[in-house]
Design a protein around this motif. Structure first.
Motif, PDB file in Angstrom:
ATOM      1  N   UNK A 354       0.862  -1.179   0.000  1.00 54.73           N
ATOM      2  CA  UNK A 354       0.000   0.000   0.000  1.00 54.73           C
ATOM      3  C   UNK A 354       0.896   1.225   0.000  1.00 54.73           C
ATOM      4  N   UNK A 355       0.626   2.166  -0.907  1.00 52.26           N
ATOM      5  CA  UNK A 355       1.435   3.377  -1.013  1.00 52.26           C
ATOM      6  C   UNK A 355       0.703   4.561  -0.404  1.00 52.26           C
ATOM      7  N   UNK A 356       1.458   5.450   0.248  1.00 50.00           N
ATOM      8  CA  UNK A 356       0.917   6.677   0.831  1.00 50.00           C
ATOM      9  C   UNK A 356       1.786   7.846   0.378  1.00 50.00           C
ATOM     10  N   UNK A 357       1.166   8.988   0.092  1.00 53.46           N
ATOM     11  CA  UNK A 357       1.939  10.172  -0.269  1.00 53.46           C
ATOM     12  C   UNK A 357       1.214  11.427   0.199  1.00 53.46           C
ATOM     13  N   UNK A 358       2.001  12.482   0.409  1.00 48.78           N
ATOM     14  CA  UNK A 358       1.490  13.795   0.798  1.00 48.78           C
ATOM     15  C   UNK A 358       2.144  14.831  -0.113  1.00 48.78           C
ATOM     16  N   UNK A 380      -3.591   7.628  -1.530  1.00 43.82           N
ATOM     17  CA  UNK A 380      -3.450   6.248  -1.089  1.00 43.82           C
ATOM     18  C   UNK A 380      -3.571   5.363  -2.324  1.00 43.82           C
ATOM     19  N   UNK A 381      -2.667   4.398  -2.457  1.00 46.88           N
ATOM     20  CA  UNK A 381      -2.691   3.537  -3.636  1.00 46.88           C
ATOM     21  C   UNK A 381      -2.329   2.102  -3.314  1.00 46.88           C
ATOM     22  N   UNK A 382      -2.782   1.197  -4.175  1.00 44.04           N
ATOM     23  CA  UNK A 382      -2.423  -0.218  -4.074  1.00 44.04           C
ATOM     24  C   UNK A 382      -1.804  -0.628  -5.405  1.00 44.04           C
ATOM     25  N   UNK A 383      -0.777  -1.464  -5.319  1.00 43.82           N
ATOM     26  CA  UNK A 383      -0.055  -1.919  -6.518  1.00 43.82           C
ATOM     27  C   UNK A 383       0.353  -3.367  -6.344  1.00 43.82           C
TER      28      UNK A 383
END
Length: 409
Positions: A354-358, A380-383
């Motif tokens: 799970x990816x998180x970014x700001x 928020x992303x899933x890959x």
């Protein structure tokens, strides 16, 4: 009718996060195809072959997948508007910036992606008054704009030892709805409403190359210019005009050709840096007269999966970018500047996370443009989740051995 249904479904997934006080001048927000990982790394990734990379703006990057790959993300945040006379306003929103899926067959990759390309949305209301016939008329002036361009891609890529090659057929869908309303405080005075609704579409194409050379990964892509055509509806709802005028097959908007190049360098096993440059050829369009560019730079810490303490296993990244908008205000160029950071939450499998970014962004400034907006966005992303692969069975029929019988003397 089918086009309108598809357009409505796409609009459901994108709800006005592309807001800017400069939206009345054009489409100030631009999306470059990066996933949440790349968003947290200075919005870079057009050449990163050191990971599963769902940035299909460069079609050749789909060769980074070795299993059926699914990737998507969601972004939400706030936008603050300011003007030179001290007025401020906060807006918020939510959107689905991208959806990608890739299927590998030996050295071939077949994929589909959908993403938001550009947008500009804003709504303001101003309470006003007008002196007429020794009387004061009080009214609210409503001015609203909803403008978005989406792109669906079907692509093919070939992985080989010389250079990875990819090509895609692109299909653009968009809308631009401009609405005005004068709402009088006195109910005896009829309100005025006026709307221009434009829906447009057109196919295009993209091509891309990528190559990994040891600790360096390179990428380049080109997307074609497209003149979008469609329908325009002019709607009136005030006396003596209550009618709708529709014009079909008219040229409405143009997407410029774009050239992108990128480089990713991996060093000391756990670290890497990415540099992306995008150049939009607006001079060759009828819309704007100067070409514009965007420069992004990012750094990442990508530890080896399964080694070290838990806090040593968390991938971290940060970066920033700067971009010039394609239009000016007060004869001054408008610049967009952003800083970003992000992290990953890995699972047992290194390909699932799970990816998180700001991202914090500022666009324009009060001294030169008399307007400015700032935004804070969380993504928020899933890959890497293979939604087609079945979980292997861990059980099998087997014979239970019997103990040997002891000989009795």
């Amino acid at each position: 009718m089918k086009y309108k249904i598809l357009f409505i479904l796409l609009m459901i997934t994108t709800i006005l996060l592309g807001n800017s006080i400069f939206s009345f001048d054009g489409l100030p927000l631009k999306y470059y195809g990066n996933d949440v990982y790349g968003m947290g790394m200075g919005d870079t990734g057009s050449a990163d072959l050191f990971r599963i990379n769902p940035n299909f703006s460069n079609p050749s990057l789909s060769v980074s997948t070795n299993n059926v790959m699914f990737a998507t993300g969601v972004s939400l945040g706030y936008v603050w508007y300011q003007d030179n006379i001290g007025q401020e306003y906060r807006d918020d929103g939510l959107d689905l910036p991208y959806f990608s899926i890739a299927v590998p067959i030996k050295n071939h990759r077949f994929a589909f992606s959908y993403n938001l390309v550009a947008s500009g949305n804003i709504e303001n209301e101003i309470d006003m008054f007008h002196e007429a016939f020794q009387d004061t008329l009080e009214y609210t002036n409503v001015n609203r704009l909803n403008s978005n361009i989406f792109k669906a891609k079907i692509l093919y890529a070939l992985k080989n030892k010389f250079v990875n090659f990819g090509i895609s057929g692109d299909y653009y869908l968009g809308n631009r709805i401009r609405y005005w309303e004068i709402d009088f405080e006195d109910s005896d005075i009829e309100d005025a409403q006026y709307e221009i609704e434009k829906l447009f579409k057109k196919p295009g194409f993209s091509i891309g190359l990528s190559k990994r050379l040891g600790s360096v990964s390179l990428g380049a892509s080109y997307s074609s210019a497209v003149k979008l055509t469609g329908t325009a509806k002019y709607k009136y709802n005030h006396y003596p005009y209550t009618d709708t005028l529709e014009i079909s097959d008219d040229y409405l908007l143009e997407v410029p050709a774009e050239i992108s190049v990128g480089l990713t360098y991996k060093f000391l096993e756990k670290y890497k840096t990415s540099l992306d440059v995008h150049h939009a050829l607006w001079e060759k369009t009828d819309s704007f007269t100067k070409n514009t560019s965007k420069l992004g730079l990012g750094f990442a810490y990508d530890p080896l999966s399964g080694y070290g303490s838990w806090f040593n296993r968390i991938p971290l990244r940060f970066g920033g970018y700067i971009r010039e908008l394609q239009f000016e205000r007060n004869n001054n160029a408008i610049w967009e500047k952003a800083v970003t950071c992000g992290l990953s939450i890995p699972f047992r499998s290194p390909d699932k996370k799970i990816e998180l970014s700001v991202e914090y962004l500022t666009r324009g400034n009060l001294d030169e443009h008399l307007l400015q907006d700032d935004s804070l966005k969380f993504s928020f992303g899933v890959t890497g989740f293979d939604i087609f692969k079945k979980r292997p069975k861990r059980t099998a029929p087997r014979d239970i051995p019997e103990p040997d019988k002891q000989m009795v003397r």
